[in-house]
Design an enzyme around this catalytic site. Structure first.
Site, PDB file in Angstrom:
ATOM      1  N   HIS A 141      37.656   5.684   5.275  1.00 46.83           N
ATOM      2  CA  HIS A 141      38.963   6.118   4.766  1.00 46.83           C
ATOM      3  C   HIS A 141      38.892   7.611   4.409  1.00 46.83           C
ATOM      4  CE1 HIS A 141      43.005   5.358   3.326  1.00 46.83           C
ATOM      5  NE2 HIS A 141      42.745   6.342   2.501  1.00 46.83           N
ATOM      6  N   ALA A 142      39.834   8.386   4.931  1.00 45.97           N
ATOM      7  CA  ALA A 142      39.782   9.841   4.783  1.00 45.97           C
ATOM      8  C   ALA A 142      39.867  10.270   3.321  1.00 45.97           C
ATOM      9  CB  ALA A 142      40.932  10.476   5.563  1.00 45.97           C
ATOM     10  N   HIS A 191      46.597  16.806   5.935  1.00 44.35           N
ATOM     11  CA  HIS A 191      46.685  16.184   4.606  1.00 44.35           C
ATOM     12  C   HIS A 191      45.424  16.502   3.797  1.00 44.35           C
ATOM     13  CE1 HIS A 191      47.666  12.967   1.654  1.00 44.35           C
ATOM     14  NE2 HIS A 191      46.350  12.898   1.575  1.00 44.35           N
ATOM     15  N   GLU A 192      44.273  16.257   4.383  1.00 45.85           N
ATOM     16  CA  GLU A 192      43.006  16.459   3.659  1.00 45.85           C
ATOM     17  C   GLU A 192      42.784  17.927   3.328  1.00 45.85           C
ATOM     18  OE1 GLU A 192      41.657  14.065   2.314  1.00 45.85           O
ATOM     19  OE2 GLU A 192      42.659  12.502   3.455  1.00 45.85           O
ATOM     20  N   HIS A 241      44.348  19.063   0.231  1.00 47.16           N
ATOM     21  CA  HIS A 241      43.529  18.824  -0.972  1.00 47.16           C
ATOM     22  C   HIS A 241      42.507  19.951  -1.139  1.00 47.16           C
ATOM     23  CE1 HIS A 241      45.040  14.831  -1.814  1.00 47.16           C
ATOM     24  NE2 HIS A 241      44.598  14.305  -0.697  1.00 47.16           N
ATOM     25  N   GLU A 298      48.720  15.052  -3.295  1.00 46.05           N
ATOM     26  CA  GLU A 298      48.903  14.317  -2.039  1.00 46.05           C
ATOM     27  C   GLU A 298      49.959  14.954  -1.138  1.00 46.05           C
ATOM     28  OE1 GLU A 298      46.818  12.242  -1.150  1.00 46.05           O
ATOM     29  OE2 GLU A 298      45.849  11.879  -3.078  1.00 46.05           O
ATOM     30  N   HIS A 303      42.994   1.290  -1.173  1.00 48.28           N
ATOM     31  CA  HIS A 303      43.163   1.808  -2.524  1.00 48.28           C
ATOM     32  C   HIS A 303      43.048   0.745  -3.609  1.00 48.28           C
ATOM     33  CE1 HIS A 303      44.768   4.627   0.356  1.00 48.28           C
ATOM     34  NE2 HIS A 303      44.692   5.585  -0.538  1.00 48.28           N
ATOM     35  N   TYR A 344      51.401   8.616  -3.650  1.00 42.92           N
ATOM     36  CA  TYR A 344      51.815   8.828  -2.257  1.00 42.92           C
ATOM     37  C   TYR A 344      53.321   8.691  -2.105  1.00 42.92           C
ATOM     38  CZ  TYR A 344      46.818   8.199  -1.566  1.00 42.92           C
ATOM     39  OH  TYR A 344      45.456   8.309  -1.657  1.00 42.92           O
TER      40      TYR A 344
END
Ligand code: X8Z
Ligand code: ZN
Length: 588
Positions: free
Chosen positions: A324-325, A354-355, A358, A382, A482, A492
């Protein structure tokens, strides 16, 4: 310490010194725990699991102890920054543990254990080869054979029933920890991290959901009709809830993989980003470079060399990892990493952005004191990478050479529908995961109704039903990362609202005029500096201040996502004419 506090009233200076010492102590423990968790997630063994659990336990023990001690300063007039940090100490943890050492170590062992079970999960059909979540997800995305989809859907859900009793104990112990800190339960503690009373936050979510529900219902109605045409009444009925196994995703949380089944006649843009990425011969690392270049075009510094050396971009073949990323902030300064099992496709191209959102956020707030090294609220963290990914328009793909020519504007509806299948379809899922957990933590959904409660919420919010009967032998919430990983999920939902608000604001800053879905902020330093200003604030101010700095607005507001999809809403309304939309549901 206790003796001193009893002998005299605490002073402002003491509160200040307490906060400074607390930050130093926590920072060291956070870094140790992050390193241990990194090793566990990229090399799951009983040893790495134990080491990670022990490091996490130290963080929890220290944080709980400090949060309790902090209450002795509660009646003092303190500088705003100190008062905010004392508050943050109480809500910083997503997993509080009871003071009792045995219970605390039991809780951390359960938590790390559940994540490992998930990471190691395989479906092993009789007489066939075992498949991991990556294999199963590929089938969910591409197969159009209802029997195969059903087997795959059921297959992944053989992984979670063993977690059921762990989860029950986990909820019990987590609640004990939350109560020791003065919260009603763990859900109330999670809801307290939004600069407003927990009930007010609940009401905010209802308000936002009410704003977007009509758009979701229109999409649901359109997709249901098209799937009914494709599969026939036996698989997808023309009315009622959609079956969970035919939406192209293991959890039916994003639906863009079934785009070809629902593409609008005459408005299909005629390109497929997955196919373009493959045709360009990109590997995983090069895909990440594209993401980085987007951020540097906005004025961000490139990522450090260690990011490229230490990140995990591909799934190792010789060991179990958590695929999971995720994005990691190891030393809280510049040892940033991402961990993914990247596949060459459009979905992962978007997840890379997305990552990286962060990572760039983490680096932007590294000048803040430790307790302020976070996002304004967790929805902000997020939402940043997703905001940037909204600028991955056909026009942008042409600019960077991945597409030869942008489709004609007459194809906008196809592009918008493709995006709505991800962004709009996700909204109710983003909301319901924690609606379930909050009810579990409050006791409203007791263990004997874990699965029933889950499917009632799936039915109510998403209009989605299980493809076959589910019972309390199953534990379907545990099949979503999650839940075993104990990552709150409302973030999210918020991110899906906020990213459109950020996009609208940044497009305005970039001087863009025109429909929002054609705006790309690529290369705009004006948009970039507006963004950086907010990211650098970290968690130092209440989130409405951060939102105001980027958008001039102090409220989360779904009109931006509605504006963005306005042309699609008109198309769906026309298509749905004469159809009876909606579904009925039972339960809470
Ligand atoms: O978990 C994630 C990210 C890591 S923070 C990949 N997401 C949610 C999910 O996959 O369920 C992003 C969107 C929703
Ligand atoms: Zn994320």
């Amino acid at each position: 310490m206790a003796a001193a506090s009893e002998t005299h009233a605490p002073t402002v200076e003491e509160a200040q010194a307490f906060v400074t010492a607390a930050e130093e102590r926590l920072l060291r423990l956070w870094i140790d725990a992050e390193r241990a968790a990194w090793v566990q997630s990229t090399f799951i063994t009983t040893d790495t699991e134990t080491i990670a659990a022990q490091a996490y336990e130290k963080v929890i023990a220290a944080n709980v102890e400090l949060a309790k001690e902090a209450t002795r300063f509660k009646d003092l007039e303190l500088p705003a920054e100190v008062a905010r940090k004392l508050d943050l100490l109480r809500t910083a943890l997503v997993l509080p543990a009871p003071a009792d050492a045995e219970k605390r170590s039991e809780l951390t062992r359960i938590a790390t254990g559940m994540e490992s079970v998930y990471g190691r999960g395989r479906y092993c059909p009789e007489g066939g080869e075992c498949q991991d979540l990556g294999d199963l997800s590929r089938t969910m995305a591409s197969s159009r054979d209802p029997d195969e989809l059903l087997e795959t859907w059921l297959g992944w859900r053989t992984v979670s029933p063993v977690m059921r009793s762990s989860y029950e104990r986990f909820a019990e112990l987590g609640n004990l920890g939350a109560r020791e800190l003065g919260f009603d339960d763990l859900g109330a503690m999670w809801r307290s991290a939004y600069d407003m009373p927990p009930d007010g936050f609940r009401a905010e979510l209802d308000r936002l959901w009410d704003q977007v529900r009509p758009l979701y219902e229109s999409l649901h109605c359109y997709v249901r009709a098209r799937l009914n045409e494709h599969y026939g009444d036996d698989v997808v009925a023309a009315d009622g809830q959609l079956p969970a196994h035919v939406l192209g995703n293991m959890w039916a949380q994003t639906w863009s993989n079934i785009y070809p089944l629902v593409a609008p006649e005459g408005a299909d843009p005629g390109f497929d980003l997955t196919e373009r990425l493959k045709a360009a011969g990109l590997d995983q690392r090069e895909m990440v470079r594209y993401g980085e270049r987007f951020f540097t075009s906005l004025g961000f510094e490139p990522l450090p060399g260690t990011f490229w050396e230490r990140s995990q971009f591909t799934q190792p073949e010789d060991r179990d990892v958590v695929c999971h990323a995720s994005a990691w902030n190891i030393d809280q300064i510049e040892d940033l990493r991402i961990k993914m099992c990247i596949e060459i496709n459009a979905e992962d191209f978007s997840t890379i952005h997305h990552e990286l959102g962060h990572s760039f956020y983490q680096r932007a707030y590294n000048q803040q004191p430790p307790l302020f090294r976070g996002s304004a609220n967790d929805g902000f963290h997020e939402g940043i990478g997703d905001t940037v990914a909204l600028s991955v328009t056909p026009g942008y793909l042409v600019d960077i050479g991945l597409l030869d020519a942008a489709p004609d504007v007459s194809k906008d509806i196809g592009v918008l529908l493709g995006l709505a299948l991800d962004k709009v379809a996700f909204l109710p899922f983003g909301l319901l995961v924690d609606q379930w957990r909050w009810r579990v933590f409050s006791g409203e959904i007791p263990p004997a109704r874990y699965n029933q409660g889950w499917w009632e919420l799936r039915g109510r919010y998403q209009g989605i039903a299980p493809p076959t009967e589910r019972t309390e032998e199953h534990f379907d919430p545990g099949a979503k990362y999650h839940v075993p990983a104990n990552t709150p999920y409302t973030r999210y939902f918020l991110a899906h609202i906020l990213q459109f608000q950020f996009h609208r604001a940044l497009c305005a800053a970039a001087g863009f005029e025109g429909p929002l879905h054609r705006c790309s902020i690529y290369g705009s330093e004006a948009a970039g500096s507006r963004l950086v200003e907010m990211l650098e604030m970290g968690l130092s101010r209440p989130w409405p201040d951060a939102l105001e700095s980027i958008s001039g607005e102090r409220e989360m507001d779904a009109t931006a996502i509605l504006d963005y999809f306005a042309p699609l809403q008109a198309f769906l309304d026309e298509q749905n004419q004469g159809r009876s939309c909606g579904w009925s549901s039972t339960g809470p």
